[in-house]
Design an enzyme around this catalytic site. Structure first.
Site, mmCIF file in Angstrom:
data_model
loop_
_atom_site.group_PDB
_atom_site.id
_atom_site.type_symbol
_atom_site.label_atom_id
_atom_site.label_comp_id
_atom_site.label_asym_id
_atom_site.label_seq_id
_atom_site.Cartn_x
_atom_site.Cartn_y
_atom_site.Cartn_z
ATOM 1 N N LYS A 104 -7.063 60.061 -50.571
ATOM 2 C CA LYS A 104 -6.230 60.651 -51.617
ATOM 3 C C LYS A 104 -4.733 60.575 -51.290
ATOM 4 O O LYS A 104 -3.926 60.192 -52.133
ATOM 5 C CB LYS A 104 -6.608 62.122 -51.833
ATOM 6 C CG LYS A 104 -7.980 62.359 -52.397
ATOM 7 C CD LYS A 104 -8.214 63.835 -52.685
ATOM 8 C CE LYS A 104 -8.309 64.678 -51.438
ATOM 9 N NZ LYS A 104 -9.527 64.398 -50.646
ATOM 10 N N THR A 105 -4.377 60.986 -50.074
ATOM 11 C CA THR A 105 -2.954 61.060 -49.726
ATOM 12 C C THR A 105 -2.304 59.676 -49.754
ATOM 13 O O THR A 105 -1.205 59.508 -50.303
ATOM 14 C CB THR A 105 -2.788 61.705 -48.341
ATOM 15 O OG1 THR A 105 -3.290 63.035 -48.386
ATOM 16 C CG2 THR A 105 -1.331 61.723 -47.921
ATOM 17 N N GLU A 136 -2.171 64.795 -55.974
ATOM 18 C CA GLU A 136 -3.359 64.680 -55.138
ATOM 19 C C GLU A 136 -4.288 65.828 -55.511
ATOM 20 O O GLU A 136 -3.854 66.983 -55.597
ATOM 21 C CB GLU A 136 -2.947 64.751 -53.673
ATOM 22 C CG GLU A 136 -4.089 64.576 -52.710
ATOM 23 C CD GLU A 136 -3.643 64.520 -51.257
ATOM 24 O OE1 GLU A 136 -4.432 64.932 -50.389
ATOM 25 O OE2 GLU A 136 -2.507 64.059 -51.004
#
Length: 461
Positions: free
Chosen positions: A125-126, A169
C-alpha cells in the site's frame, strides 16, 4: 456509510478536538478542517514536526492528554491508536460529546473530491500510494495525499492540496477502510494477516469485497489480475473491473519486463495497445507490479501516459521500503518494513537479483499472533539469507505471550541466532560484515535502529 451525525458537527464555526493530532493521517485532517473554517484543537503524546506545523497555522495543539483539553468542544475525532482509557475520550463520553473515528472523518471529507483514490491491499500500500503521488505531482494536479510512510518528495507522509484528487492509503485492519468513500478503489492483493482480527482468508475476502462495493457505479475498481484471492473476492460483485498484471487478459498489462538489478523496467499496455515505458529506481518484480497498480489508478482519473511515465521514472522509494541507510565496513545497509512472510519473500527475491556475495538478515518478528499463525511460512523465508539474526518479537498492540518467541524460530531455521537485545545483535553484525555483503534490517517495529547504529559507527571513525 451514513454520515448524517458527523455532518452536524463538521461545519464552519464548530469546535472539533483531535486526539492524536500529530499522526500521519490526523495532521492533514486537522489542516483540512481548519481550512473549512472549523475551530480545530488537538493533543498528542509528544512534540513533532507535525504538531509544530499545525501550531504555526494557528491550531491549538497541546502535548499530553488531559480532561481540560476538551473544554468547550462540540465533538472529538480520535486516532485509531488512542486507547479507550484515554483521558480525553473518557471525559467526552461522560459528558455526552460525540467521539468519531479518524476514518469516518476522512470518509466524509473524501466526498468533497471529484476523485477519491483509496489504495488497499495486505502488501504494497505505502509504495503504491507513493508512486501514485509522484504521478499526480508530475501531472500537476495539486493532490491531497495521505501515506503511511515518509515520502522524500513531500518530506512527510501527507500533503494538502487544492486539486480535485485525494489519494489515501487504506488499511483493512478492523475494517477501517469501510468508512472511506472511494470513487477509485485499488486492491493490490488479498492475503491472510492481522490474525488478531481476521479469523481466516474468507473473512479477509469479505472485508475487501465490502470495501470495493463502496465504489459508485460510475467509479472504478482497480485490481490485481494475477492474484487469485483478489479476483475471487471481487467476482461476486458482478462489476466491471480495471485489472492490472502481467497475465494475458489484464487490462493494464506489463510486458517485456526486465527485473535484474536496481532498475527494473517494462512496457505498459492498455487494452493490448502500447501506453508507456517505465524504468524504476528500486528493485524487485513486486515494485513493477506496484507500478502497474499506480498506473492503472492514474488512468482511472484521466492522467496522461507522459505524466505516468515521468512520475514512475522519478520515483526513488519511500521511507522503510528497501531504504538505503549507508555502509559499514564495506557492507551496504538497507532497511525494510516487511513483516509478513510474503513480504519477506518478495524482498529477498529482489535482493537476490543484486549479486551481493552474502545476505545478512536482521529480522524482528512483529506481533505474537502473526508469528505463531504464520510460523512455518516465516521459517521458510528465514532459511534463505546466508546469515539470519533474530531480535525479540515486537509486541506492538499485543501483550507479551510466552507461547512463541524468536528463540522458537531460531531453533528451526538452520544457522539462525536469536539475541536478547539490539546491542548484542549489532555487535554480531559488526563482527562479520564485510565488503560484498548486504545487511538488511527488516520488520515493522524499531529494528531500523540496528542499521542506524552501524552507520553511526562509520561516521564516528
Amino acid at each position: 456509510m451514513d454520515f448524517s451525525e458527523f455532518e452536524q458537527h463538521i461545519k464552519s464555526g464548530e469546535k472539533i478536538h483531535l486526539v492524536g493530532i500529530g499522526g500521519v493521517s490526523m495532521s492533514p485532517l486537522a489542516e483540512i478542517l481548519h481550512d473549512m473554517g472549523i475551530h480545530v484543537s488537538g493533543s498528542d503524546v509528544a512534540e513533532s514536526p507535525s504538531t509544530k506545523k499545525l501550531r504555526a497555522m494557528g491550531i491549538d495543539v497541546k502535548i499530553g492528554h488531559f480532561v481540560e483539553n476538551i473544554e468547550g468542544v462540540g465533538s472529538i475525532i480520535r486516532t485509531a491508536a488512542a486507547r479507550e482509557d484515554n483521558a480525553e475520550i473518557n471525559a467526552a463520553r461522560a459528558c455526552g460529546i460525540p467521539v468519531f473515528e479518524r476514518a469516518q472523518a476522512w470518509g466524509y471529507i473524501m466526498r468533497g473530491y471529484k476523485n477519491a483514490v483509496c489504495i488497499a491491499g495486505v502488501h504494497g500500500k505505502t509504495t503504491t500510494t507513493s508512486m501514485m503521488t509522484h504521478i499526480l505531482l508530475a501531472a500537476k494536479t495539486d493532490p491531497t495525499i495521505m501515506i503511511g510512510g515518509t515520502l522524500p518528495v513531500l518530506g512527510s507522509g501527507y500533503r494538502v492540496g487544492k486539486g480535485e484528487v485525494i489519494v489515501a492509503e487504506s488499511c483493512e485492519y478492523y475494517n477501517s477502510f469501510h468508512s472511506f468513500s472511494p470513487t477509485v478503489a485499488v486492491i493490490l492483493n488479498v492475503d491472510i494477516d492481522h490474525i488478531d482480527f481476521f479469523t481466516d482468508i474468507d473473512h479477509v475476502k469479505s472485508s475487501f469485497r465490502k470495501f470495493a462495493s463502496l465504489v459508485p457505479e460510475n467509479g472504478h475498481i482497480v485490481c490485481n489480475f494475477d492474484d487469485a484471492h483478489t479476483m475471487d473476492t471481487l467476482t461476486p460483485l458482478h462489476r466491471e473491473l480495471l485489472t492490472f498484471g502481467f497475465g494475458e487478459g489484464a487490462k493494464v498489462r506489463g510486458v517485456n519486463a526486465s527485473i535484474a538489478g536496481h532498475n527494473p523496467s517494462m512496457d505498459i499496455l492498455y487494452d493490448n495497445q502500447p501506453f508507456c515505458k517505465i524504468k524504476l529506481n528500486i528493485p524487485g518484480v513486486h515494485n513493477l507490479k506496484n507500478a502497474l497498480a499506480a498506473a492503472a489508478a492514474a488512468m482511472a482519473v484521466g492522467i496522461s501516459p507522459d505524466a505516468i511515465e515521468r512520475g514512475l521514472n522519478g520515483f526513488e522509494g519511500v521511507g522503510r521500503r528497501f531504504e538505503y541507510k549507508g555502509t559499514f565496513n564495506g557492507a551496504d545497509i538497507y532497511d525494510d518494513y516487511a513483516h509478513h512472510p510474503n513480504e519477506l519473500k518478495v524482498l529477498l527475491d529482489a535482493v537476490e537479483s543484486l549479486d551481493y556475495e552474502r545476505i545478512i538478515l536482521a529480522f524482528q518478528p512483529h506481533t505474537f499472533s502473526r508469528t505463531k499463525a504464520l510460523f512455518d511460512d516465516f521459517t521458510r523465508e528465514l532459511q534463505r539469507p546466508d546469515v539470519t539474526f533474530l531480535s525479540p518479537i515486537y509486541a506492538a498492540r499485543e501483550s507479551d505471550d510466552i507461547s512463541i518467541s524468536s528463540d522458537d524460530l531460531a531453533q528451526v531455521v538452520s544457522g539462525a541466532h536469536s539475541f536478547v537485545d539490539f546491542p548484542e545483535l549489532t555487535d554480531q553484525i559488526r563482527a562479520i560484515a564485510r565488503e560484498g555483503d548486504i545487511v538488511l534490517t527488516v520488520g515493522a517495529g524499531d529494528i531500523f535502529r540496528v542499521g542506524e547504529m552501524l552507520v553511526e559507527d562509520m561516521c564516528d571513525e
